[in-house]
Design an enzyme around this catalytic site. Structure first.
Site: not given
Ligand code: 13P
Length: 253
Positions: A9-11, A95, A97, A167, A173, A213, A235
């Site tokens: 997931n490159w966000k 997600h 976020e 998650e 993160g 992570s 990440g």
């Protein structure tokens, strides 16, 4: 045996040229690997370029969100059909976020999940508790509500195309990973919820990814657990060697 699935997931990272470079670097090392499903989820603007970069390989492309309507006056939104047209096969939904910053709810996740499945996309439906919810020992209630709400009304065939990602918000993160035992406990719990919504036989086919992570150093141990069927990587997916390291851990798991 469930085939492991590692998704990046490159966000909101990578311009088109950066995305192309990253996809090329990943492709060079993984082109012939079919033992694990590998999915790259760039931002919308880079989907087309990444699809082209990985075309003819086993690597699939996914999006990070979509709208549940097929078309219409929804300024700023993207439909499932638009993603299919760019050769997306997966879409991340719900997600944390999106829940935290963009008002995503279990109801909208459910609408999107159904729309994605109807359009032939495989949804990666994300669930997970906050630190406060874990410390108050409410994580099972939170996850039950997210799973039952997000996956309400799915058919048996739908479950076969579904991926779930656990998650824990406190691990995203932050460098804090759920221990393999903590993650396995929740993954087994999620599978028991899937049994209630479908059947044991169907729930046994659904892949449940861990996210938060994950990196090459901790991937092998997480992926060795019986109900951890892959990873949703943030990440560490932005750097080709570390993403490849996680895929290789999954191949060996
Ligand atoms: P990190 O791997 O950066 O913790 O992010 C996890 C994540 O949110 C993937 O969707």
């Amino acid at each position: 045996m469930r085939k492991k699935i590692i998704a990046g997931n490159w966000k909101m990272n990578k311009t088109v040229s950066e995305a192309q470079n990253l996809a090329d670097a990943i492709k060079r090392d993984l082109d012939s690997e079919a033992k694990v499903d590998v999915v790259l989820c760039p931002p919308f603007t880079a989907i087309s370029a990444v699809s082209q970069a990985v075309s003819g390989t086993q690597i699939a492309v996914g999006a990070q969100n979509m709208h549940f309507e097929a078309s219409g006056a929804y300024t700023g939104e993207i439909s499932a059909e638009m993603l299919r047209e760019q050769y997306c096969r997966y879409v991340i939904l719900g997600h944390s976020e999106r829940r935290q910053y963009f008002g995503e709810t279990d109801e909208s996740v459910n609408q999107k999940t159904k729309a994605a499945l109807a359009a032939g996309l495989k949804p990666i439906v994300c669930v997970g508790e906050t630190l406060e919810e874990r410390e108050a020992d409410k994580y099972q209630d939170v996850i039950r509500t997210q799973i039952n709400g997000g996956l309400a009304g799915l058919s048996e065939a739908d479950f076969k195309n579904l991926v779930v990602a656990y998650e824990p918000v406190w691990a995203i993160g932050t460098g804090k990973t759920a221990s393999p035992e903590q993650a396995q406990e929740v993954h087994a719990f999620i599978r028991s919820l899937l049994v209630e919504l479908s059947s044991q036989a169907i729930a046994d086919t659904v892949r449940i990814q861990y996210g938060g992570s994950m990196k090459p150093a901790n991937a092998a141990e997480l992926l060795s657990k019986p109900d951890i069927d892959g990873g949703l990587i943030g990440g560490a997916a932005l750097d080709a060697p570390s993403f490849i390291g996680i895929v290789k851990a999954a191949i060996e798991a």
